[in-house]
Design a protein around this motif. Structure first.
Motif: not given
Length: 133
Positions: A66, A111-117
């Motif tokens: 992250l 943004d998506l990576r922070k949500k675990g995607t």
């Protein structure tokens, strides 16, 4: 070991207002330890197979945290870019590799990576020698 167990049971009995009976089944404990060791060995073998697959793939694969730092680059990615894993792992992702046009796209905002995607990108990158691919 048995002496330590007896001392622990004695301490527990002293702390309790009611008499407590402890039954320790050595065979059950041994079976559970063996089961956990078996599970651990199966997991280790599975992980080794997974890493072997990642390394053998014909695609460049990377893991970025992250904070946008490379955590892993596979052999193929290194072949494509001309870098060694030690030159990339722990460094800021793509600082060396992205063209200025690709940096403007802002794909690393995460943004998506922070949500675990998990996110897949196709980018034009610069190799260690300066060539684009």
């Amino acid at each position: 070991m048995q002496k330590e167990i007896k001392q622990s049971l004695t301490r527990l009995k002293k702390k309790s207002d009611k008499p407590t009976t402890f039954l320790i089944k050595k065979k059950n404990i041994e079976r559970e330890v063996e089961r956990q060791l078996d599970v651990s060995n199966v997991l280790k073998e599975s992980e080794e197979k997974c890493w072997a697959l990642v390394e053998a793939m014909g695609e460049g694969i990377i893991f970025v945290d992250l904070k946008k730092h490379f955590q892993f680059v596979n052999k193929r990615f290194c072949e494509m870019t001309g870098y060694q894993p030690s030159e990339l792992n722990g460094t800021h992702a793509f600082e060396k590799l992205l063209t200025s046009e690709e940096k403007k796209k802002g794909f690393l905002n995460g943004d998506l990576r922070k949500k675990g995607t998990a996110v897949t990108y196709e980018l034009q990158l610069r190799t260690k020698s300066g060539n684009l691919f």
